[in-house]
Every structure is written in C-alpha cells, then in structure tokens.
Scaffold this motif. Structure first.
Motif, mmCIF file in Angstrom:
data_model
loop_
_atom_site.group_PDB
_atom_site.id
_atom_site.type_symbol
_atom_site.label_atom_id
_atom_site.label_comp_id
_atom_site.label_asym_id
_atom_site.label_seq_id
_atom_site.Cartn_x
_atom_site.Cartn_y
_atom_site.Cartn_z
ATOM 1 N N GLU A 154 0.734 -1.343 0.069
ATOM 2 C CA GLU A 154 -0.093 -0.004 -0.016
ATOM 3 C C GLU A 154 0.883 1.163 -0.038
ATOM 4 N N VAL A 155 0.582 2.141 -1.054
ATOM 5 C CA VAL A 155 1.276 3.529 -0.998
ATOM 6 C C VAL A 155 0.242 4.462 -0.326
ATOM 7 N N SER A 156 0.426 5.035 0.882
ATOM 8 C CA SER A 156 -0.586 5.807 1.576
ATOM 9 C C SER A 156 0.327 7.109 2.003
ATOM 10 N N ARG A 157 -0.453 7.890 2.642
ATOM 11 C CA ARG A 157 0.173 9.232 3.153
ATOM 12 C C ARG A 157 0.739 9.861 2.173
ATOM 13 N N ALA A 158 0.556 9.972 0.677
ATOM 14 C CA ALA A 158 1.101 10.957 -0.041
ATOM 15 C C ALA A 158 -0.097 11.478 -1.054
ATOM 16 N N PRO A 159 -0.728 12.430 -0.676
ATOM 17 C CA PRO A 159 -1.770 13.107 -1.459
ATOM 18 C C PRO A 159 -1.233 13.603 -2.738
ATOM 19 N N THR A 200 -4.120 19.864 1.786
ATOM 20 C CA THR A 200 -4.365 18.847 2.928
ATOM 21 C C THR A 200 -3.533 18.924 4.069
ATOM 22 N N PRO A 201 -4.174 18.596 5.226
ATOM 23 C CA PRO A 201 -3.063 18.408 6.447
ATOM 24 C C PRO A 201 -1.646 17.854 6.430
ATOM 25 N N GLN A 202 -1.857 16.665 5.412
ATOM 26 C CA GLN A 202 -0.722 15.901 5.372
ATOM 27 C C GLN A 202 0.519 17.074 4.609
ATOM 28 N N PHE A 203 0.387 17.943 3.751
ATOM 29 C CA PHE A 203 1.011 18.681 3.371
ATOM 30 C C PHE A 203 1.658 19.407 4.253
ATOM 31 N N LEU A 204 0.985 19.955 5.186
ATOM 32 C CA LEU A 204 1.437 20.689 6.521
ATOM 33 C C LEU A 204 2.424 19.679 7.314
ATOM 34 N N LEU A 205 1.765 18.407 7.362
ATOM 35 C CA LEU A 205 2.837 17.662 8.326
ATOM 36 C C LEU A 205 4.158 17.440 7.450
ATOM 37 N N GLN A 257 18.017 7.135 3.937
ATOM 38 C CA GLN A 257 17.813 6.306 4.862
ATOM 39 C C GLN A 257 18.506 6.944 6.173
ATOM 40 N N GLN A 258 19.449 7.562 5.888
ATOM 41 C CA GLN A 258 20.257 8.205 7.250
ATOM 42 C C GLN A 258 19.467 9.685 7.607
ATOM 43 N N ALA A 259 19.229 10.192 6.702
ATOM 44 C CA ALA A 259 18.608 11.718 6.944
ATOM 45 C C ALA A 259 17.154 11.958 7.044
ATOM 46 N N ALA A 260 16.485 11.246 6.278
ATOM 47 C CA ALA A 260 14.953 11.311 6.154
ATOM 48 C C ALA A 260 13.982 10.544 7.153
ATOM 49 N N ARG A 261 14.469 10.545 8.345
ATOM 50 C CA ARG A 261 13.837 9.729 9.365
ATOM 51 C C ARG A 261 12.519 10.168 9.709
ATOM 52 N N ALA A 262 12.265 11.599 9.874
ATOM 53 C CA ALA A 262 10.971 12.268 10.158
ATOM 54 C C ALA A 262 10.281 12.174 8.819
ATOM 55 N N THR A 263 10.861 12.542 7.805
ATOM 56 C CA THR A 263 10.002 12.379 6.735
ATOM 57 C C THR A 263 9.443 11.320 6.153
#
Length: 219
Positions: A12-17, A29-34, A181-187
């Motif tokens: 499943e590809v999700s969380r990507a409006p 979308t709120p997802q953009f702000l997040l 993998q190293q830097a985009a942990r939050a993203t």
C-alpha cells in the motif's frame, strides 16, 4: 483529510496526497503541512541550518515536491548528496551551483518561470525539483519497474548517461538512497526506502502514463 491509497505490487502506498490528487488539492491537505514540518525536522537534525532556514527550505522543497510528484524524502536525499553542508554558495568543478547543484546553462529557458539567480535557495530548489520530476518522467518511459525507475532517474539527474558520465557516477543512486535512509527519518515516518521513495515515485509515473494512454484512446 484526503486519504490516498494505491495498491502497488501488493503493498500500500499511502500518506501521499501528491500521488493522485490535483496539486491544488494536495497542497491544501493536513498531510502537506505535516510533511513540511517533518522535512524541517530532518534538516534541523543535520546541524547545518537554523530553525528559520529549515522552515523556509522545507516550505519550498515540499511544495515543489508535491507539484512535481516527487517524494519529499528523495528531494532531501539528493540535496544532502549534492551539498551536505547545505551552502547556497556551493559551486562544483563543472559549474553546478547551490543546494541542488544545478547546472544553469542547460536550464536557462526556465529563468522566467523560476528566476535567474540559481544561488538563491528557493530558486535553486525549484530548478532542482523540476529536474528531478523531469528525469523521473523520462526514466519511466525507458525502464519498467519501481527499482529501475528511481535508479535511472537519479543517474540522469547526476548526468550519468552514455557519452557524458563521470567516474564512479553509477554509484550515485545508492549514495542518495543512503542519505534518505540516514537523514529522512522524520520525513519517511519509519518507512523504508522502498515504501518512502521507490514505490510512490514509480506509482505516480505509472498512473500518469496510464492516464495518457486512456486520453489518447479517447481522442
């Protein structure tokens, strides 16, 4: 909240409006702000930017990533691969400049659209992310499959094409993947590279190609 979910290869590809929704809808979308906030968090974690600059960079980077249908984490990975000090004034031996190490001459025609000062963070990001989206479209037409698509796109971004490639340039896609993998942990929010970058990037291009085919048949 717009819930976007697409089944790709059984996953499943999700969380990507940005994947399916029109740009103007996805950006509201709120997802953009997040995503913008998470991108800024990852930038801050590098220790190379202030909070103010991190937020400014994140706003442009994620907005442009949504617009060009490029995973925000991939933008971060390319940025840190090209310019790990995040210096606006950076210039390579071959004349590429700024955060995304854009070579100005081949893209001069975009000056009216994005601006002419490629050293400016916002302008450089707009050029770089536009190019990422462009090479992703090209790659999707040349290869088949999600793994081949992101690799081919990054090779083209790096200028690693027949007749013009530089030494060891074929290592570039793996260098970017390591940065993600190293830097985009939050993203990436705990997702691995496949689910955070490869799968949605391929899905967006596959769906675009399908839409073009349907449109051609209708005509």
């Amino acid at each position: 909240v717009i819930a976007i979910s697409s089944s790709v290869g059984g996953a499943e590809v999700s969380r990507a409006p940005w994947l399916h929704a029109p740009v103007e809808v996805a950006l509201k979308t709120p997802q953009f702000l997040l995503d913008r906030e998470l991108f800024a968090m990852d930038l801050l974690r590098t220790g190379k930017v202030t909070q103010t600059r991190a937020r400014a960079l994140a706003d442009v980077a994620v907005r442009e990533a949504y617009t060009r249908k490029v995973p925000p984490a991939l933008v971060l990975g390319v940025m840190l691969t090209e310019n790990d000090e995040l210096k606006s004034s950076a210039r390579s031996k071959v004349g590429a400049v700024g955060l995304m190490q854009v070579a100005p001459r081949p893209w001069q025609s975009l000056g009216r659209k994005f601006g002419t000062n490629v050293h400016t963070d916002s302008t450089n990001l707009k050029y770089g992310i536009f190019i990422l989206g462009w090479v992703a479209e090209k790659a999707a037409k040349l290869v088949d499959g999600q793994n081949e698509t992101w690799r081919k796109a990054l090779l083209r971004y790096n200028g690693c094409v027949r007749g013009t490639f530089t030494r060891n340039c074929h290592q570039y896609p793996d260098q970017v993947r390591r940065q993600v993998q190293q830097a985009a942990r939050a993203t990436c929010r705990g997702d691995d590279f496949e689910h955070c970058v490869a799968m949605p990037m391929w899905a967006s291009r596959r769906d675009s190609a399908s839409a073009d085919t349907v449109g051609a048949q209708d005509r």
